[in-house]
Write a protein that holds these residues in place. Structure first.
Motif, PDB file in Angstrom:
ATOM      1  N   GLN A   2       0.851  -1.179   0.000  1.00 30.36           N
ATOM      2  CA  GLN A   2       0.000   0.000   0.000  1.00 30.36           C
ATOM      3  C   GLN A   2       0.889   1.231   0.000  1.00 30.36           C
ATOM      4  O   GLN A   2       1.813   1.348   0.807  1.00 30.36           O
ATOM      5  N   ILE A   3       0.619   2.151  -0.915  1.00 29.71           N
ATOM      6  CA  ILE A   3       1.396   3.376  -1.039  1.00 29.71           C
ATOM      7  C   ILE A   3       0.487   4.539  -0.675  1.00 29.71           C
ATOM      8  O   ILE A   3      -0.605   4.681  -1.226  1.00 29.71           O
ATOM      9  N   THR A   4       0.959   5.360   0.259  1.00 21.12           N
ATOM     10  CA  THR A   4       0.206   6.529   0.679  1.00 21.12           C
ATOM     11  C   THR A   4       1.032   7.772   0.376  1.00 21.12           C
ATOM     12  O   THR A   4       2.222   7.826   0.705  1.00 21.12           O
ATOM     13  N   ILE A   5       0.387   8.757  -0.242  1.00 24.87           N
ATOM     14  CA  ILE A   5       1.041  10.014  -0.591  1.00 24.87           C
ATOM     15  C   ILE A   5       0.429  11.133   0.244  1.00 24.87           C
ATOM     16  O   ILE A   5      -0.788  11.257   0.328  1.00 24.87           O
ATOM     17  N   ASP A   6       1.278  11.954   0.846  1.00 26.02           N
ATOM     18  CA  ASP A   6       0.812  13.147   1.558  1.00 26.02           C
ATOM     19  C   ASP A   6       1.192  14.348   0.695  1.00 26.02           C
ATOM     20  O   ASP A   6       2.316  14.843   0.745  1.00 26.02           O
ATOM     21  N   GLU A   7       0.256  14.791  -0.122  1.00 30.20           N
ATOM     22  CA  GLU A   7       0.516  15.893  -1.049  1.00 30.20           C
ATOM     23  C   GLU A   7       0.892  17.182  -0.320  1.00 30.20           C
ATOM     24  O   GLU A   7       1.623  18.014  -0.859  1.00 30.20           O
ATOM     25  N   LEU A  35       0.675   9.547  -7.956  1.00 31.67           N
ATOM     26  CA  LEU A  35       0.807   8.094  -7.906  1.00 31.67           C
ATOM     27  C   LEU A  35       0.224   7.509  -9.189  1.00 31.67           C
ATOM     28  O   LEU A  35      -0.968   7.603  -9.435  1.00 31.67           O
ATOM     29  N   ALA A  38      -1.101   2.483  -8.053  1.00 36.15           N
ATOM     30  CA  ALA A  38      -1.360   2.272  -6.625  1.00 36.15           C
ATOM     31  C   ALA A  38      -1.084   0.843  -6.188  1.00 36.15           C
ATOM     32  O   ALA A  38      -0.960   0.567  -5.003  1.00 36.15           O
ATOM     33  N   ILE A  60       5.959  10.086   1.197  1.00 41.08           N
ATOM     34  CA  ILE A  60       5.531   8.779   0.690  1.00 41.08           C
ATOM     35  C   ILE A  60       5.687   7.727   1.785  1.00 41.08           C
ATOM     36  O   ILE A  60       6.752   7.626   2.392  1.00 41.08           O
ATOM     37  N   GLU A  61       4.620   6.978   2.016  1.00 41.96           N
ATOM     38  CA  GLU A  61       4.677   5.867   2.969  1.00 41.96           C
ATOM     39  C   GLU A  61       4.340   4.586   2.235  1.00 41.96           C
ATOM     40  O   GLU A  61       3.411   4.557   1.416  1.00 41.96           O
ATOM     41  N   VAL A  62       5.092   3.534   2.518  1.00 40.95           N
ATOM     42  CA  VAL A  62       4.863   2.230   1.894  1.00 40.95           C
ATOM     43  C   VAL A  62       4.675   1.192   2.993  1.00 40.95           C
ATOM     44  O   VAL A  62       5.482   1.110   3.913  1.00 40.95           O
ATOM     45  N   SER A  63       3.594   0.446   2.897  1.00 40.28           N
ATOM     46  CA  SER A  63       3.377  -0.661   3.836  1.00 40.28           C
ATOM     47  C   SER A  63       3.067  -1.911   3.036  1.00 40.28           C
ATOM     48  O   SER A  63       2.447  -1.833   1.976  1.00 40.28           O
TER      49      SER A  63
END
Length: 64
Positions: A2-7, A35, A38, A60-63
């Motif tokens: 899972q990739i999360t982007i904090d714009e 992204l 996803a 960017i966070e990757v889990s």
């Protein structure tokens, strides 16, 4: 993965695009990360994690 982007955090440095151009891009108007994929293939996990690690703004966070 899972990739999360904090714009809000993104400073538009573009390091993520250089490391993982199949997964990340930048908006033309302000350089904020976009992204593209996803759910990239598992064989890109290391590349995506590297892109997150080199992000100077930690946007960017990757889990797994």
């Amino acid at each position: 993965m899972q990739i999360t982007i904090d714009e809000e955090k993104c400073c538009g440095a573009g390091q993520c695009v250089l490391v993982a151009p199949d997964v990340f891009d930048q908006r033309d108007e302000d350089g904020v990360v976009v992204l593209l994929d996803a759910a990239p293939p598992a064989d890109q996990l290391d590349t995506v994690r590297e892109a997150a690690a080199v992000c100077p703004a930690a946007a960017i966070e990757v889990s797994a």
